[in-house]
Design a protein around this motif. Structure first.
Motif, PDB file in Angstrom:
ATOM      1  N   MET A 298      -5.526   6.982   1.310  1.00 26.12           N
ATOM      2  CA  MET A 298      -6.101   6.087   2.305  1.00 26.12           C
ATOM      3  C   MET A 298      -6.345   4.679   1.766  1.00 26.12           C
ATOM      4  N   LEU A 299      -6.684   4.577   0.484  1.00 25.19           N
ATOM      5  CA  LEU A 299      -6.950   3.269  -0.105  1.00 25.19           C
ATOM      6  C   LEU A 299      -5.644   2.548  -0.425  1.00 25.19           C
ATOM      7  N   ASP A 300      -5.763   1.312  -0.928  1.00 23.13           N
ATOM      8  CA  ASP A 300      -4.563   0.489  -1.084  1.00 23.13           C
ATOM      9  C   ASP A 300      -3.780   0.777  -2.353  1.00 23.13           C
ATOM     10  N   ARG A 301      -4.286   1.702  -3.189  1.00 21.07           N
ATOM     11  CA  ARG A 301      -3.534   2.076  -4.387  1.00 21.07           C
ATOM     12  C   ARG A 301      -3.923   3.484  -4.820  1.00 21.07           C
ATOM     13  N   ILE A 302      -3.018   4.158  -5.523  1.00 21.36           N
ATOM     14  CA  ILE A 302      -3.310   5.502  -6.010  1.00 21.36           C
ATOM     15  C   ILE A 302      -4.208   5.422  -7.241  1.00 21.36           C
ATOM     16  N   VAL A 303      -4.759   6.559  -7.649  1.00 26.87           N
ATOM     17  CA  VAL A 303      -5.796   6.636  -8.695  1.00 26.87           C
ATOM     18  C   VAL A 303      -6.713   5.418  -8.605  1.00 26.87           C
ATOM     19  N   PRO A 304      -7.384   5.252  -7.466  1.00 25.48           N
ATOM     20  CA  PRO A 304      -8.090   4.005  -7.166  1.00 25.48           C
ATOM     21  C   PRO A 304      -9.286   3.694  -8.051  1.00 25.48           C
ATOM     22  N   VAL A 305      -9.820   4.680  -8.786  1.00 24.35           N
ATOM     23  CA  VAL A 305     -10.950   4.384  -9.666  1.00 24.35           C
ATOM     24  C   VAL A 305     -10.488   3.720 -10.964  1.00 24.35           C
ATOM     25  N   GLU A 306      -9.186   3.734 -11.209  1.00 29.62           N
ATOM     26  CA  GLU A 306      -8.668   3.179 -12.455  1.00 29.62           C
ATOM     27  C   GLU A 306      -8.431   1.673 -12.335  1.00 29.62           C
ATOM     28  N   ASP A 307      -8.159   1.041 -13.468  1.00 33.53           N
ATOM     29  CA  ASP A 307      -7.805  -0.370 -13.498  1.00 33.53           C
ATOM     30  C   ASP A 307      -6.570  -0.599 -12.620  1.00 33.53           C
ATOM     31  N   ALA A 308      -6.517  -1.731 -11.947  1.00 32.76           N
ATOM     32  CA  ALA A 308      -5.434  -2.011 -11.003  1.00 32.76           C
ATOM     33  C   ALA A 308      -4.060  -1.952 -11.669  1.00 32.76           C
ATOM     34  N   GLU A 309      -3.959  -2.403 -12.921  1.00 31.74           N
ATOM     35  CA  GLU A 309      -2.661  -2.367 -13.613  1.00 31.74           C
ATOM     36  C   GLU A 309      -2.231  -0.941 -13.931  1.00 31.74           C
ATOM     37  N   ILE A 310      -3.204  -0.057 -14.168  1.00 33.08           N
ATOM     38  CA  ILE A 310      -2.891   1.356 -14.387  1.00 33.08           C
ATOM     39  C   ILE A 310      -2.335   1.957 -13.094  1.00 33.08           C
ATOM     40  N   SER A 311      -2.981   1.660 -11.976  1.00 30.28           N
ATOM     41  CA  SER A 311      -2.517   2.163 -10.673  1.00 30.28           C
ATOM     42  C   SER A 311      -1.096   1.695 -10.378  1.00 30.28           C
ATOM     43  N   GLU A 312      -0.837   0.428 -10.643  1.00 29.08           N
ATOM     44  CA  GLU A 312       0.492  -0.126 -10.385  1.00 29.08           C
ATOM     45  C   GLU A 312       1.548   0.568 -11.238  1.00 29.08           C
ATOM     46  N   PHE A 313       1.242   0.778 -12.520  1.00 31.59           N
ATOM     47  CA  PHE A 313       2.200   1.429 -13.418  1.00 31.59           C
ATOM     48  C   PHE A 313       2.428   2.877 -12.983  1.00 31.59           C
ATOM     49  N   MET A 314       1.344   3.567 -12.599  1.00 32.63           N
ATOM     50  CA  MET A 314       1.459   4.966 -12.190  1.00 32.63           C
ATOM     51  C   MET A 314       2.315   5.094 -10.941  1.00 32.63           C
ATOM     52  N   THR A 315       2.144   4.167 -10.012  1.00 26.42           N
ATOM     53  CA  THR A 315       2.956   4.182  -8.786  1.00 26.42           C
ATOM     54  C   THR A 315       4.433   4.073  -9.120  1.00 26.42           C
ATOM     55  N   LYS A 316       4.769   3.148 -10.001  1.00 24.01           N
ATOM     56  CA  LYS A 316       6.167   2.959 -10.394  1.00 24.01           C
ATOM     57  C   LYS A 316       6.709   4.189 -11.120  1.00 24.01           C
ATOM     58  N   ALA A 317       5.886   4.776 -12.000  1.00 26.83           N
ATOM     59  CA  ALA A 317       6.328   5.941 -12.761  1.00 26.83           C
ATOM     60  C   ALA A 317       6.596   7.137 -11.863  1.00 26.83           C
ATOM     61  N   LEU A 318       5.680   7.409 -10.927  1.00 28.29           N
ATOM     62  CA  LEU A 318       5.856   8.562 -10.043  1.00 28.29           C
ATOM     63  C   LEU A 318       6.997   8.343  -9.059  1.00 28.29           C
ATOM     64  N   THR A 319       7.152   7.111  -8.614  1.00 25.06           N
ATOM     65  CA  THR A 319       8.281   6.789  -7.723  1.00 25.06           C
ATOM     66  C   THR A 319       9.600   6.994  -8.446  1.00 25.06           C
ATOM     67  N   LYS A 320       9.659   6.572  -9.698  1.00 23.38           N
ATOM     68  CA  LYS A 320      10.864   6.740 -10.517  1.00 23.38           C
ATOM     69  C   LYS A 320      11.200   8.218 -10.696  1.00 23.38           C
ATOM     70  N   GLN A 321      10.152   9.058 -10.732  1.00 17.50           N
ATOM     71  CA  GLN A 321      10.358  10.499 -10.868  1.00 17.50           C
ATOM     72  C   GLN A 321      10.839  11.143  -9.566  1.00 17.50           C
ATOM     73  N   GLY A 322      10.819  10.371  -8.472  1.00 20.28           N
ATOM     74  CA  GLY A 322      11.305  10.886  -7.203  1.00 20.28           C
ATOM     75  C   GLY A 322      10.247  11.140  -6.160  1.00 20.28           C
ATOM     76  N   MET A 323       8.995  10.849  -6.468  1.00 17.34           N
ATOM     77  CA  MET A 323       7.935  11.051  -5.482  1.00 17.34           C
ATOM     78  C   MET A 323       7.895   9.907  -4.476  1.00 17.34           C
ATOM     79  N   THR A 324       7.392  10.216  -3.283  1.00 13.85           N
ATOM     80  CA  THR A 324       7.139   9.208  -2.257  1.00 13.85           C
ATOM     81  C   THR A 324       5.640   8.911  -2.255  1.00 13.85           C
ATOM     82  N   ILE A 325       5.278   7.637  -2.389  1.00 16.72           N
ATOM     83  CA  ILE A 325       3.881   7.237  -2.448  1.00 16.72           C
ATOM     84  C   ILE A 325       3.549   6.407  -1.216  1.00 16.72           C
TER      85      ILE A 325
END
Length: 464
Positions: free
Chosen positions: A203-230
């Motif tokens: 629901m929020l504007d980024r995944i793992v929202p309690v983490e630092d914004a740069e961590i969320s951004e990197f995690m989004t890219k990593a999971l997307t690269k693995q084939g997940m839809t975010i």
């Protein structure tokens, strides 16, 4: 006639059983009441068995990518029943270990459903009847449970909570994970590595929202690269369950609602504290949105009643509950512990890649009025990471420019859940940037990146 103790602990999770052990060490006659299995949710249905599952998916990932290490593996496969069985055996082994600890420390274990019936009184109901217990002190450590969606309760068949996801009746083919906190992301990672097509809705504007914004951004890219839809800024409005799957109505950022078919759904949208029906209302114990209100020593507003762990609010972490319990017991035993604080509690997410953090994010540090110095060092600059084939990730440190205080540390990549403790210790000892820069880190290790990140905050990084 009631059995009498110095202390009764209601709930045997990592907060409860550690409290009981510490109380016994301090000479208190102690009983612990548990309605299910010793070790609570964490040991039996949470922290430990999920890590066993994630270890399996990690090994499977390496097997399916063996060629990257110069190895050859033909037609790798897995047996889901055996994967689940291993996870349950790990939990069972540790449950037996807690039983042994209770016996070793002479803690009386009372099985059944406990409820406080008056000041210093607790009644335990089981299949064999009711037992009356009395004690000067009672610690409530009843934990929490998964929050259901109001419009689609978990059924264990197509809609799962974390408990269902640990003993799956079948392997999902298309999996929807609702919520992107640690629980949601860990299960998304497990099932994706085991071959499921995974979609995460947050629901929020980024995944793992309690983490630092740069961590969320990197995690989004990593999971997307693995084939997940975010899907962020999105919400599930409806789930239509059929025998062969679930149709989800998902409202996106643009306000449009789309329907997508999934084989299974995992709901990971938070927790509900287990504070109902245990006698708190009759005693007038103060709560806030279901969580018991306590001071830094676990004391409630009612004399003789204490609370620790998930029932007292965030962070909802096992190690927080354990430490909170130790402080509580030492205080009620007449010792002089420091009051419990949450400023230095590390958080870990055991997905692929792993996430670990402690202290303030860069944004929160600035919001708090700090002028900051920030250091970052990438895994690609570390020889051990490259040798391991784990060159994706980074370590970020946030310092107060004036004092050199380490305000926060944030990591993403292989084994960072083990590395984070170095920064936790540094913060506990009030270590400055200068002391960290003068510390020698062994080579070749992943921990060298921790050193380089500190150096980087002050323009002194050596390997990047």
């Amino acid at each position: 006639m009631a059995d009498t103790y110095d202390l009764i602990v209601l709930g045997s999770g990592p907060g409860g059983y550690v409290s009981a052990i510490r109380a016994a060490q301090l000479g208190l006659k102690t009983a612990i009441v548990e309605r299910e299995k010793l070790g609570g949710i964490c040991l039996n249905w949470g922290c430990i068995p999920t890590k066993a599952l994630l270890r399996t998916s990690e090994v499977y990932h390496y097997i399916t990518h063996a060629d990257a290490y110069g190895l050859s593996v033909e037609k790798p496969s897995f047996d889901l029943a055996k994967v689940t069985e291993r996870s349950r055996k790990v939990a069972g082994q540790l449950n037996a270990g807690v039983k042994g600890l209770m016996k070793k420390n002479k803690v009386t274990v009372v099985e059944g459903v406990g409820a406080i019936t008056g000041k210093g009184k607790l009644e335990v109901t089981s299949g064999s009847g009711k037992v009356q217990l009395e004690a000067k002190h009672i610690i409530v450590a009843t934990g929490a449970r998964a929050r259901d969606l109001p419009f689609a309760k978990a059924d264990g068949d197509r809609i799962w909570t974390y408990r269902h996801a640990m003993v799956p009746p079948a392997m999902p083919t298309e999996l929807l994970v609702i919520g992107s906190g640690a629980i949601g992301v860990e299960f998304a990672s497990f099932y994706s590595d085991m071959g499921a097509k995974v979609t995460i809705v947050e629901m929020l504007d980024r995944i793992v929202p309690v983490e630092d914004a740069e961590i969320s951004e990197f995690m989004t890219k990593a999971l997307t690269k693995q084939g997940m839809t975010i899907l962020t800024g999105a919400g599930v409005e409806k789930l239509d369950v059929a025998k062969d799957g679930v149709t989800a109505s998902i409202k996106g950022k643009d306000g449009k609602v789309t329907t997508t078919r999934f084989s299974h759904v995992i709901v990971a949208v938070g927790i509900v504290p287990n504070t109902e029906n245990i006698g708190l209302e009759a005693l007038g114990v103060k709560t806030d949105r279901g969580h018991i209100v306590v001071d830094g020593f676990g004391r409630t507003n009612v004399e003789g009643i204490y609370a620790i762990g998930d029932v007292t609010g965030p962070p909802w972490l096992a190690h927080k509950a354990s430490h909170e319990g130790i402080v509580c017991v030492e205080a009620l035993a007449g010792k002089n512990p420091h009051p419990f604080e949450t400023w230095n509690i590390p958080g870990c997410t055991y997905a692929r890649p792993q996430i670990a953090s402690v202290g303030l994010t860069e944004a929160k540090a600035k919001d708090a009025g700090h002028k900051v110095k920030v250091g970052k060092f990438p895994f690609i600059g570390n020889g051990k990471a490259i040798a391991l084939g784990e060159a994706e990730g980074f370590i970020k440190t946030v310092f107060d420019e004036t004092t050199g205080e380490l305000l926060g540390a944030h990591m993403i990549g292989a084994e960072v859940t083990e590395l984070i403790q170095g920064y936790v210790i540094a913060r506990q000892l009030e270590t400055t940037e200068e002391e960290l820069m003068h510390t020698v880190f062994a080579h070749p290790t992943l921990s060298e990146m921790m050193h380089e990140s500190v150096l980087g905050a002050y323009g002194r990084a050596l390997h990047f």
